[in-house]
Design a protein around this motif. Sequence first.
Motif, mmCIF file in Angstrom:
data_model
loop_
_atom_site.group_PDB
_atom_site.id
_atom_site.type_symbol
_atom_site.label_atom_id
_atom_site.label_comp_id
_atom_site.label_asym_id
_atom_site.label_seq_id
_atom_site.Cartn_x
_atom_site.Cartn_y
_atom_site.Cartn_z
ATOM 1 N N GLN A 129 0.804 5.095 0.946
ATOM 2 C CA GLN A 129 0.103 5.593 1.901
ATOM 3 C C GLN A 129 0.604 7.203 2.010
ATOM 4 N N ARG B 182 -4.762 6.424 0.582
ATOM 5 C CA ARG B 182 -4.110 5.131 0.330
ATOM 6 C C ARG B 182 -4.553 4.353 -0.908
ATOM 7 N N GLN C 264 0.894 -0.959 -0.186
ATOM 8 C CA GLN C 264 -0.135 -0.211 -0.184
ATOM 9 C C GLN C 264 0.834 1.249 -0.072
#
Length: 146
Positions: free
Chosen positions: A114, A125, A112
Amino acid sequence: MKHCISNWLASITVLCCIVIARPSLQVLGELQQQAFRITPNDIEAHLGDEVVLRCEIERLAGRVQWTKDGFALGFSNEILGYPRFSLNQNHSTGVFNLRITNASVEDAASYQCQVGPAKHNQPIRAGAKLTVLGSTKGHHGIYHWN
């Protein structure tokens, strides 16, 4: 007469408040939130491949980091404990790509990108799944790690 003066003063007070408040509302209304220009895509790679998970941000305001299965990898180009991982970042262009060399089955995970919160900006995100094929190119055998 007293009533007219009172209304006249109230009108001036309201008018002044509108004039003073309006520019600040316009400035806040013109601010745009940080947003993704490019989000990472799910990738299938072979053992030994180089993998690049792309992440590009417009109007960057917060700090950017990647996570692997929820574990934060940090903010610097070198990622401690992950010698084959690096963050190719360019703050001025908003590029924050995660590069993995010599892909292995241990790299198969959910990643991910972020972007943290900043003044007037919410955190954002975007995620992708990396699947590493358990053999070199030309062979079959897909391994999925969740």
